[in-house]
Scaffold this active site. Structure first.
Site, short mmCIF file in Angstrom:
data_model
loop_
_atom_site.label_atom_id
_atom_site.label_comp_id
_atom_site.label_asym_id
_atom_site.label_seq_id
_atom_site.Cartn_x
_atom_site.Cartn_y
_atom_site.Cartn_z
N SER A 150 0.84 -1.20 0.00
CA SER A 150 0.00 0.00 0.00
C SER A 150 0.88 1.26 0.00
O SER A 150 1.65 1.46 -0.94
CB SER A 150 -0.97 -0.06 1.18
OG SER A 150 -1.99 0.86 1.01
N ASP A 227 -10.45 -5.65 -2.56
CA ASP A 227 -9.80 -4.62 -1.73
C ASP A 227 -10.66 -3.35 -1.75
O ASP A 227 -10.87 -2.77 -2.83
CB ASP A 227 -8.40 -4.38 -2.35
CG ASP A 227 -7.56 -3.38 -1.60
OD1 ASP A 227 -8.14 -2.50 -0.94
OD2 ASP A 227 -6.33 -3.47 -1.72
N HIS A 261 -7.40 -5.98 1.46
CA HIS A 261 -6.18 -5.17 1.60
C HIS A 261 -5.34 -5.60 2.80
O HIS A 261 -4.32 -4.99 3.10
CB HIS A 261 -6.59 -3.70 1.77
CG HIS A 261 -5.52 -2.70 1.45
ND1 HIS A 261 -5.01 -2.50 0.19
CD2 HIS A 261 -4.85 -1.81 2.24
CE1 HIS A 261 -4.09 -1.55 0.23
NE2 HIS A 261 -3.97 -1.12 1.46
N1 LIG Z 1 -8.80 3.25 8.19
C1 LIG Z 1 -7.94 2.15 8.36
C2 LIG Z 1 -6.83 2.25 7.34
C3 LIG Z 1 -5.55 1.65 7.75
C4 LIG Z 1 -5.10 0.47 6.90
O1 LIG Z 1 -5.88 -0.26 6.31
N2 LIG Z 1 -3.79 0.30 6.86
C5 LIG Z 1 -3.21 -0.75 6.09
C6 LIG Z 1 -2.33 -0.13 5.06
S1 LIG Z 1 -3.30 0.97 4.06
C7 LIG Z 1 -2.18 1.75 3.05
O2 LIG Z 1 -1.10 2.12 3.29
C8 LIG Z 1 -2.41 -1.65 7.03
O3 LIG Z 1 -1.41 -2.24 6.66
N3 LIG Z 1 -2.90 -1.78 8.26
C9 LIG Z 1 -2.24 -2.54 9.30
C10 LIG Z 1 -2.65 -3.96 9.43
O4 LIG Z 1 -2.00 -4.67 10.25
O5 LIG Z 1 -3.57 -4.43 8.74
C11 LIG Z 1 -7.47 2.09 9.81
O6 LIG Z 1 -7.26 3.16 10.41
O7 LIG Z 1 -7.31 0.99 10.33
#
Ligand SMILES: N[C@@H](CCC(=O)N[C@@H](CSC=O)C(=O)NCC(=O)O)C(=O)O
Length: 283
Positions: A150, A227, A261
């Site tokens: 991401s 996603d 995602h």
């Molecule tokens: N609103 C959500 C968004 C945060 C999220 O989905 N983060 C992803 C990367 S998104 C793009 O860079 C992520 O890797 N999250 C960490 C995980 O361990 O899944 C929120 O605030 O949670």
């Protein structure tokens, strides 16, 4: 170890998953990174694969959720997973949103007054961190590759395209492919780089592909079809493919049915990505 404090150490898949903290000169704060040392380091120096995480992540997400250590042991690779931004530097508003400030450094060197002293993740990833890793661990410095997820997928591709020859291979999971054209990128770039969109192009994979003049990079990208951020037009993989086609840059985009995602998606395909990098790192 120069300038490094060990925070944790766990044996996993025959190797050691460690976390270190250090005082960063680029970011002017204490930073943490995860490093996995495969059993192969007992016999000599090995290549390094850098992982860049996405929004809201610390060094912990990748090391605890991706399941990458098994494959790093199989291929004899060191894995390095840094945090995603400076932390606790005392900038007003730094913790106000998930997509800007803490946990959202976007792998750029900020130019705007408020952020420019600390938010230098591009220089941290391409200069300070590799120098620190090579000085303290048994690496082969000219055998390094980079991948990410991401925001980190964007960072990995940008770091590779801006530094021809520095990384032998690059891959990404659901990268923010064209940040100058999506809401996440526009917010971050306006905040860190200002309103002149010419400056934004220096950190946009699609724009950089058109300027790239180095050895061919065989890019591997996995993207989940389910996603939510793809549907929200934050990722724009079609724009990346269009730029790769126009510039004759080798790319494989795999659209994965039903995957979202999350790190469940990453864990499913991490083996393929590590194999992809091992092919170039061991050649
Ligand atoms: N609103 C959500 C968004 C945060 C999220 O989905 N983060 C992803 C990367 S998104 C793009 O860079 C992520 O890797 N999250 C960490 C995980 O361990 O899944 C929120 O605030 O949670």
């Amino acid at each position: 170890m120069v300038n490094l404090q060990e925070v944790s150490n766990n044996k996993v898949f025959g190797g050691q998953q460690k976390v270190f903290s250090h005082q960063s000169t680029e970011l002017k704060c204490t930073m943490k990174f995860g490093i996995f040392l495969p059993p192969a380091v007992e016999k000599g120096k090995v290549p390094v694969l850098y992982w860049l995480s996405g929004l809201t992540c610390t060094e912990q997400n990748f090391i605890s959720k991706a399941g990458a250590q098994k494959y790093a042991t199989e291929h004899g690779l060191i894995l390095v997973a840094p945090d995603t931004s400076p932390r606790g530097v005392g900038i007003e508003g730094e913790d106000d949103s998930y997509d800007f400030g803490s946990g959202a450094g976007f792998y750029v060197d900020a130019t705007q007054e408020k952020w420019k002293t600390n938010y230098r993740m591009y220089s941290y990833i391409t200069k300070e961190l590799p120098a620190l890793i090579n000085a303290n661990f048994p690496t082969i410095p000219d055998r390094q590759s980079i991948f990410g997820h991401s925001m980190g997928g964007h960072g990995a591709i940008v770091c590779a395209l801006k530094n021809p020859g520095m990384f032998r291979s690059v891959s990404a999971f659901a990268p923010i492919s064209n940040p100058t054209h999506c809401a996440w990128g526009k917010k971050a770039f306006a905040g860190y780089l200002g309103t002149d969109t010419k400056a934004w192009e220096e950190y946009d994979s699609v724009c950089l592909l058109h300027k790239y003049n180095g050895p061919p990079i065989e890019l591997l990208v996995d993207q989940g079809k389910a996603d939510n951020f793809l549907a929200d037009k934050q990722l724009l993989p079609d724009n990346l493919i269009e730029a790769c086609t126009a510039t004759k840059s080798p790319v494989v985009l795999r659209m994965q049915e039903g995957y979202d995602h999350s790190y469940f998606f990453i864990a499913t395909f991490i083996e393929d990505h590590i194999k992809h990098h091992a092919k170039f790192l061991k050649a």
